[in-house]
Design a protein around this motif. Structure first.
Motif, PDB file in Angstrom:
ATOM      1  N   TYR A  22       0.845  -1.195   0.000  1.00 12.38           N
ATOM      2  CA  TYR A  22       0.000   0.000   0.000  1.00 12.38           C
ATOM      3  C   TYR A  22       0.878   1.241   0.000  1.00 12.38           C
ATOM      4  N   GLY A  23       0.562   2.153  -0.858  1.00  8.51           N
ATOM      5  CA  GLY A  23       1.331   3.384  -0.933  1.00  8.51           C
ATOM      6  C   GLY A  23       0.430   4.558  -1.247  1.00  8.51           C
ATOM      7  N   GLN A  24       0.788   5.709  -0.722  1.00  6.02           N
ATOM      8  CA  GLN A  24       0.006   6.915  -0.939  1.00  6.02           C
ATOM      9  C   GLN A  24       0.918   8.122  -0.812  1.00  6.02           C
ATOM     10  N   ARG A  25       0.745   9.069  -1.694  1.00  3.79           N
ATOM     11  CA  ARG A  25       1.521  10.312  -1.648  1.00  3.79           C
ATOM     12  C   ARG A  25       0.684  11.370  -0.938  1.00  3.79           C
ATOM     13  N   ILE A  26       1.222  11.922   0.154  1.00  2.00           N
ATOM     14  CA  ILE A  26       0.542  12.959   0.933  1.00  2.00           C
ATOM     15  C   ILE A  26       1.509  14.129   1.054  1.00  2.00           C
ATOM     16  N   GLY A  27       1.265  15.176   0.304  1.00  2.98           N
ATOM     17  CA  GLY A  27       2.181  16.318   0.298  1.00  2.98           C
ATOM     18  C   GLY A  27       3.534  15.903  -0.230  1.00  2.98           C
ATOM     19  N   THR A  28       4.569  16.118   0.553  1.00  2.00           N
ATOM     20  CA  THR A  28       5.927  15.741   0.140  1.00  2.00           C
ATOM     21  C   THR A  28       6.338  14.380   0.689  1.00  2.00           C
ATOM     22  N   VAL A  29       5.406  13.687   1.341  1.00  2.00           N
ATOM     23  CA  VAL A  29       5.713  12.394   1.963  1.00  2.00           C
ATOM     24  C   VAL A  29       5.034  11.267   1.187  1.00  2.00           C
ATOM     25  N   THR A  30       5.807  10.242   0.862  1.00  2.00           N
ATOM     26  CA  THR A  30       5.238   9.027   0.289  1.00  2.00           C
ATOM     27  C   THR A  30       5.138   8.010   1.417  1.00  2.00           C
ATOM     28  N   VAL A  31       3.924   7.557   1.694  1.00  2.00           N
ATOM     29  CA  VAL A  31       3.669   6.621   2.790  1.00  2.00           C
ATOM     30  C   VAL A  31       3.534   5.226   2.199  1.00  2.00           C
ATOM     31  N   TYR A  32       4.312   4.277   2.731  1.00  2.00           N
ATOM     32  CA  TYR A  32       4.219   2.876   2.364  1.00  2.00           C
ATOM     33  C   TYR A  32       3.742   2.109   3.594  1.00  2.00           C
ATOM     34  N   ALA A  33       2.856   1.119   3.393  1.00  2.00           N
ATOM     35  CA  ALA A  33       2.324   0.398   4.540  1.00  2.00           C
ATOM     36  C   ALA A  33       2.066  -1.063   4.201  1.00  2.00           C
ATOM     37  N   GLU A  34       2.090  -1.873   5.254  1.00  2.00           N
ATOM     38  CA  GLU A  34       1.779  -3.293   5.114  1.00  2.00           C
ATOM     39  C   GLU A  34       0.278  -3.530   5.047  1.00  2.00           C
ATOM     40  N   ARG A  35      -0.485  -2.590   5.571  1.00  2.00           N
ATOM     41  CA  ARG A  35      -1.952  -2.694   5.603  1.00  2.00           C
ATOM     42  C   ARG A  35      -2.536  -1.433   4.973  1.00  2.00           C
ATOM     43  N   PRO A  36      -3.824  -1.435   4.662  1.00  2.00           N
ATOM     44  CA  PRO A  36      -4.429  -0.220   4.096  1.00  2.00           C
ATOM     45  C   PRO A  36      -4.158   1.000   4.983  1.00  2.00           C
ATOM     46  N   ILE A  37      -3.923   2.129   4.345  1.00  2.00           N
ATOM     47  CA  ILE A  37      -3.538   3.354   5.052  1.00  2.00           C
ATOM     48  C   ILE A  37      -4.786   4.077   5.531  1.00  2.00           C
ATOM     49  N   ASP A  38      -4.810   4.365   6.819  1.00  2.00           N
ATOM     50  CA  ASP A  38      -5.937   5.074   7.428  1.00  2.00           C
ATOM     51  C   ASP A  38      -5.966   6.505   6.895  1.00  2.00           C
ATOM     52  N   PRO A  39      -7.131   6.994   6.477  1.00  3.21           N
ATOM     53  CA  PRO A  39      -7.207   8.351   5.940  1.00  3.21           C
ATOM     54  C   PRO A  39      -6.819   9.435   6.951  1.00  3.21           C
ATOM     55  N   ARG A  40      -6.855   9.129   8.233  1.00  4.57           N
ATOM     56  CA  ARG A  40      -6.490  10.116   9.256  1.00  4.57           C
ATOM     57  C   ARG A  40      -5.010  10.460   9.244  1.00  4.57           C
ATOM     58  N   ILE A  41      -4.207   9.691   8.526  1.00  4.91           N
ATOM     59  CA  ILE A  41      -2.769   9.968   8.514  1.00  4.91           C
ATOM     60  C   ILE A  41      -2.479  11.331   7.881  1.00  4.91           C
ATOM     61  N   GLY A  42      -3.351  11.788   6.997  1.00  3.06           N
ATOM     62  CA  GLY A  42      -3.164  13.096   6.377  1.00  3.06           C
ATOM     63  C   GLY A  42      -3.118  14.218   7.398  1.00  3.06           C
ATOM     64  N   SER A  43      -4.016  14.172   8.392  1.00  9.43           N
ATOM     65  CA  SER A  43      -4.019  15.221   9.422  1.00  9.43           C
ATOM     66  C   SER A  43      -2.791  15.111  10.319  1.00  9.43           C
ATOM     67  N   GLU A  44      -2.337  13.896  10.587  1.00  9.71           N
ATOM     68  CA  GLU A  44      -1.127  13.718  11.403  1.00  9.71           C
ATOM     69  C   GLU A  44       0.103  14.249  10.668  1.00  9.71           C
ATOM     70  N   LEU A  45       0.186  13.976   9.376  1.00  7.97           N
ATOM     71  CA  LEU A  45       1.324  14.482   8.610  1.00  7.97           C
ATOM     72  C   LEU A  45       1.264  16.000   8.485  1.00  7.97           C
ATOM     73  N   ALA A  46       0.064  16.559   8.369  1.00  7.24           N
ATOM     74  CA  ALA A  46      -0.065  18.025   8.318  1.00  7.24           C
ATOM     75  C   ALA A  46       0.416  18.645   9.624  1.00  7.24           C
ATOM     76  N   ARG A  47       0.083  18.016  10.756  1.00  8.62           N
ATOM     77  CA  ARG A  47       0.542  18.508  12.060  1.00  8.62           C
ATOM     78  C   ARG A  47       2.067  18.437  12.146  1.00  8.62           C
ATOM     79  N   ALA A  48       2.639  17.319  11.692  1.00 12.23           N
ATOM     80  CA  ALA A  48       4.094  17.157  11.709  1.00 12.23           C
ATOM     81  C   ALA A  48       4.766  18.189  10.803  1.00 12.23           C
TER      82      ALA A  48
END
Length: 74
Positions: A22-48
């Motif tokens: 599983y992979g998803q591009r969120i802003g400048t971060v490419t997230v790779y995961a073993e399981r489906p990526i929770d949509p809430r990760i976008g808000s966590e990355l925005a905070r970071a």
């Protein structure tokens, strides 16, 4: 020549595709995961990103990769 290029691409990208399907591009971060990526990760990355931009050592945007695992070694 084409085979060598294909082999070079496979060596670089195969571990990400095989171990992290599983992979998803969120802003400048490419997230790779073993399981489906929770949509809430976008808000966590925005905070970071906000904390990063406020840092006195921030030098500008650059692409990053984030690998989410369930722990353990591969």
């Amino acid at each position: 020549m084409a085979i060598l290029l294909l082999l070079a691409v496979a060596v670089v990208h195969a571990p990400q595709l095989l171990a992290f399907p599983y992979g998803q591009r969120i802003g400048t971060v490419t997230v790779y995961a073993e399981r489906p990526i929770d949509p809430r990760i976008g808000s966590e990355l925005a905070r970071a990103e906000g904390l990063l931009h406020a840092s006195p050592i921030y030098t500008g945007p650059f692409d990053r990769s984030l690998f989410l695992t369930d722990g353990g070694w591969r």
